[in-house]
Structure formats: structure tokens, C-alpha cells
Design a protein around this motif. Structure first.
Motif, PDB file in Angstrom:
ATOM      1  N   ARG A  53      -0.455  -2.597  -2.375  1.00  0.00           N
ATOM      2  CA  ARG A  53      -0.438  -1.580  -3.426  1.00  0.00           C
ATOM      3  C   ARG A  53      -1.261  -0.365  -3.017  1.00  0.00           C
ATOM      4  N   TYR A  54      -2.403  -0.604  -2.386  1.00  0.00           N
ATOM      5  CA  TYR A  54      -3.230   0.510  -1.940  1.00  0.00           C
ATOM      6  C   TYR A  54      -2.464   1.353  -0.917  1.00  0.00           C
ATOM      7  N   ARG A  57       0.032   3.463  -2.648  1.00  0.00           N
ATOM      8  CA  ARG A  57      -0.565   4.599  -3.363  1.00  0.00           C
ATOM      9  C   ARG A  57      -0.931   5.714  -2.396  1.00  0.00           C
ATOM     10  N   GLU A  62      -0.974   9.442  -4.170  1.00  0.00           N
ATOM     11  CA  GLU A  62      -1.878   9.267  -5.298  1.00  0.00           C
ATOM     12  C   GLU A  62      -3.335   9.312  -4.858  1.00  0.00           C
ATOM     13  N   HIS A 151      -7.621   8.189  -9.636  1.00  0.00           N
ATOM     14  CA  HIS A 151      -7.351   7.212  -8.591  1.00  0.00           C
ATOM     15  C   HIS A 151      -8.363   7.339  -7.476  1.00  0.00           C
ATOM     16  N   GLU A 155     -11.272   4.551  -6.639  1.00  0.00           N
ATOM     17  CA  GLU A 155     -11.318   3.892  -5.348  1.00  0.00           C
ATOM     18  C   GLU A 155     -12.708   3.997  -4.748  1.00  0.00           C
TER      19      GLU A 155
END
Length: 494
Positions: A53-54, A57, A62, A151, A155
Motif C-alpha cells: 500500500r505504501y 501511495r 500521494e 499523508h 508517514e
């Protein structure tokens, strides 16, 4: 639907895909590339919980600029390149300010000032300092609606995103930012505020951290600590969300967290607790019409039924999982679910049914990874495929075949994931012992004992105890006595 109470500075345009980063991934799947990132991090002593998923993104744009830990890892992976070469924006342009140096950032962080801004909090600190000081997020509101800012900042912030922290095999609960604040409110009897995107993000990261720590250390030390975030997640659902998209993320995240907590209960021998958590996740999936979550819940229910001695229920649950998963388009998911079905057929002593399910599992696995694979399936690779097949042959009493697959599983497992390495090696030891090869079994058992300082799993302890009982008549054989003595000296778990 109520609008957000936070006025956000929305970007003028949607995120621009990071095509340069996508080209660097090449033919590898997002999950395979994420594994390469984690390996590179270990090479330089960093700790990142990168997953598919990272990666997605980043490629979607994102994450315009990675945090400092990821920056060091990416520059190590691609020497000679800059962040701009990797498709990221300059840090100063993302932050709207100059990049802070360690000298700028450390004093504000070390004195624990609650007035550090949302923009700067946690930006220039390595993970180790965050874990050392264990700061809580302040009550200062952060902009939770800007996808560029949120985002990226989330992170960066271990305060907000890390559900757990670890030192060796000792795992301690850490604050969850918004989840931690919601838990405080619930404990004090105050109404929990409506959830925003930051809460959903913290919940999703909690699931990742639990899975990663389970892979490394096993379930026993994690289960009771993981139940508090789960209670908080459902309290947030009851409070409602600021936006429908956030509500959808919360329901999905709460269901996945229930499955993760259920697995911790399952792996530590608390089968009734596990059944309850899996049923909770299934109910959440049915309420929201989420086929991915439903397939995941049924998948784990099938595994639990097999372990609890209910093989026919395991077959039915695995078949239900496959019906839910077919529209998702993930061959790897269908492969795992076929293995769950095979385990049930093995428990019923139906060799033909088991072999047919194993053949489907192999065929689906051979189609390779894809972007449709669920994030939670990052654990499922060749080692897990071999390990689960070994369990099927073991259940059917074909010890040589079981040992062959268990050895392949142990040999192909990334040694960083200590729990699975110990599990596959324990399976190998038991298969060798029951197959009449006591010396080799004792050697494998000793390798498992060497790993138990880092792993806390009742499943592995139970397997070793069974192996010790099988080897007892061979206690005078070379190597067997050493294993039995070391095993006898293990502290007894409750």
C-alpha cells in the motif's frame, strides 16, 4: 453527512503520479518491491514498515516526499540519485518551509514541548528517538483533510502512526495519536469525537505494526496489548465520521484489526477469543458489503477451525472465502484459500480432496503476484505455500513428503521474520521425528530453541513439546539428548 469541522487547504489539483518511482520498481509487484525496501533498510540499520500500500501511495503521488528514514533507504537502494531523480518533490516545497536540520529539531522534541506545530512535530527525528521518548500527540488540531499534507505528515510521525514499539522480543504499547486520544476519552466516560482521516490512518497503521511484530516475535506478548486499539476502533465507529470515505476506511480498518487481534489470540492458543474476533470482523464485512474483508475473515475462520479440530467447518469456511474472493481478481488470494480448504480435507483424511485443493493452490500461485492482491497478504510467498502444504501432508501422515516441504519452507523464509522461520523449522523437526529420523529432528529442534529468545508463540511451543515426546524413546541417540535437555529447561508457559 456533516462536513468537517477543520477548514483545510485543498490542493489545486489531484496528486500527480510518480512515474519515475514506478519505473524503478520495474517488473516487481508492489509487495515484492516493498520487501526489497525492507531488506535495504535492514542493510543500513533503518526500520521501516513498507508494504504494497505504501508503494502504491508513492506511485500515485500521494506521498510527495518521504520521511527521513525512507529517504535514507531509497538513496541507499539507488546510489547516485537524488530524491528529485526518484520523482519526489523537494522537502522544502512540500513543507512550505526550509527543511529543518537535526540541530533545529532536536531541542523542541527533547523538551517535549506541546506547542510544536503539527507541521514540524516528528519531522527530523530518527525512529529511535521517538521510541526512546515515547511522546504523545498533543491536543493541538492538525489539518486532516489535505491529502498532500496529511499523508506526508502522518508517514513522518511515529507519535501518530506507531501502534507498538519493540526492543528485542519485548513489546510495549505506545500511544496511537488520535486513537490514543479517543481511548482516553472513552476511559474517562466522555463522548468520543467524530473521527477524521487521521484516525483512519492511525488505525490502518496499527494493523500494519501488529502484523509486522507478529511476524518477528509471535503472538503471545502482543495479544492483550492489541485489544485496547480494537476497543478504540469500535468506539470511533460508534461516534461516526466526518466524511463517508473516512467511515468506509474506519469500518475496513476495524475489521482488519479484529482479524489481526483474532490471529494473535489464535496463535497464542486462545481459540474462543479468536473465534469471537473473527466473527466480529465477518459481521463488519457483511454490514458494509466488503468482499475483501469477508474473504479475509472466512480465511482465518477456516484456519482456526482446522486447528480446533473441526475440519468440516474448515472446508466450508474456506469455500465461503473463495466465493467472496472470486470478484477481487487476486490469484494469490485464491491460492491461499485453496490451501485453507486443503487443510480441512486433510483433517477429514480425504487425500483426494486435499490433493485437488493443493493442485488449485499451486496453479493459482503460479500466476504470480498482482496489484489486486490484498495488503494483508504480504506474508504469503513461496515459504508460506510450502509450509502450509507441509502441514497438510503431516496431517495425512505422509511424514517424508511433509518434511520435504517443511525444509523448503524454512530454507526460503526471509530470516528477518523470525516467527515464521521458527514455525517452519518446528514443523520440520516434528515431521522428521515422526518419520523415524531422530538425529535430524533433534538438530532442527535445537535451531528452533535458538530462536525462542526472539519469538513468543504458543503454537511453536506446543509443536516442540510434541516433538520432544516423539523423540523421548531415542534420548540416547546422538544429538537427541541435547535437544531434550534444552527443551526440558524451557520456562513453562501458563
Amino acid at each position: 453527512m456533516a462536513s468537517s469541522t477543520v477548514t483545510s487547504a485543498q490542493p489545486d489539483r489531484p496528486p500527480r503520479p510518480n512515474l519515475a518511482f514506478r519505473r524503478l520498481r520495474g517488473k516487481r509487484s508492489p509487495a515484492e518491491f516493498a520487501a526489497a525496501v525492507r531488506r535495504a533498510a535492514r542493510e543500513i540499520g533503518e526500520r521501516v514498515s513498507c508494504d504494497a500500500r505504501y508503494v502504491g501511495r508513492v506511485e500515485a503521488g500521494e506521498i510527495r516526499c518521504p520521511n527521513y528514514a525512507y529517504e535514507r533507504v531509497f538513496l541507499h537502494m539507488f546510489p547516485g540519485r537524488t530524491l528529485t531523480d526518484l520523482g519526489f518533490a523537494p522537502r522544502s516545497s512540500v513543507r512550505g518551509r526550509r527543511a529543518r536540520t537535526a540541530e533545529d529539531a532536536l531541542p523542541a522534541h527533547l523538551d517535549g514541548s506541546p506547542h510544536a506545530s503539527c507541521e514540524t512535530r516528528g519531522v527530523a527525528e530518527p525512529y529511535e528517538l521517538h521510541e526512546l521518548h515515547g511522546l504523545r500527540a498533543s491536543s493541538e488540531p492538525c489539518d486532516t483533510q489535505d491529502p498532500y499534507h496529511t499523508h506526508d505528515n502522518n508517514e513522518e510521525s511515529d507519535v501518530l502512526r506507531r501502534a507498538f514499539m519493540t526492543s528485542g522480543a519485548t513489546v510495549a504499547a505506545a500511544s496511537l495519536g488520535p486513537l490514543g486520544l479517543a481511548l482516553d476519552a472513552a476511559a474517562a466516560g466522555r463522548p468520543v469525537r467524530r473521527a477524521g482521516a487521521g484516525d483512519a490512518g492511525a488505525l490502518e497503521e496499527a494493523v500494519r505494526r501488529i502484523r509486522l511484530l507478529d511476524d518477528r516475535h509471535g503472538a503471545d506478548g502482543l495479544y492483550r496489548r492489541a485489544t485496547a486499539p480494537l476497543r478504540t476502533a469500535y468506539a470511533l465507529l460508534d461516534a461516526g465520521a466526518t466524511r463517508q470515505a473516512t467511515a468506509d476506511r474506519l469500518y475496513s480498518g476495524a475489521g482488519e484489526l479484529a482479524i489481526s487481534v483474532g490471529w494473535l489470540a489464535h496463535d497464542s492458543g486462545r481459540f474462543d477469543d479468536a473465534r469471537s474476533h473473527y466473527a466480529e470482523a465477518l459481521a463488519t464485512a457483511r454490514v458494509t458489503g466488503d468482499p475483501g474483508l469477508e474473504a479475509h475473515a472466512f480465511c482465518n475462520m477456516a484456519f482456526l477451525a482446522r486447528d480446533a479440530g473441526r475440519p468440516r467447518e474448515a472446508v466450508r469456511a474456506a469455500q465461503a472465502a473463495q466465493r467472496a474472493a472470486r470478484p477481487l481478481g487476486s490469484a494469490r488470494l485464491m491460492s491461499l484459500l485453496a490451501l485453507r480448504e486443503a487443510g480441512g480435507w486433510a483433517g477429514l483424511a480425504d487425500r483426494v480432496g486435499c490433493e485437488q485443493a493443493l493442485a488449485r493452490a499451486q496453479a493459482f500461485f503460479g500466476r504470480g503476484a498482482s496489484d489486486a492482491d490484498p495488503e494483508w497478504m504480504s506474508f504469503y510467498g513461496e515459504a508460506e505455500l510450502e509450509g502450509l502444504e507441509a502441514q497438510c501432508w503431516s496431517t495425512l501422515g505422509d511424514w517424508p513428503r511433509a518434511a520435504r516441504h517443511a525444509r523448503r519452507a524454512a530454507d526460503s523464509q526471509d530470516p528477518h521474520f523470525t516467527r515464521n522461520l521458527a514455525l517452519y523449522t518446528a514443523e520440520l523437526a516434528d515431521d522428521l521425528a515422526r518419520g523415524g529420523r531422530p538425529d535430524e529432528a533433534a538438530g532442527a529442534g535445537l535451531r528452533v530453541l535458538d530462536l525462542l529468545g526472539e519469538v513468543q508463540s504458543s503454537r511453536i511451543h506446543t509443536m516442540l513439546a510434541g516433538t520432544a515426546r516423539v523423540l523421548l524413546p531415542h534420548r540416547r541417540a546422538s544429538g537427541v539428548s541435547a535437544f531434550l535437555e534444552r527443551h526440558a529447561s524451557l520456562p513453562r508457559t501458563a
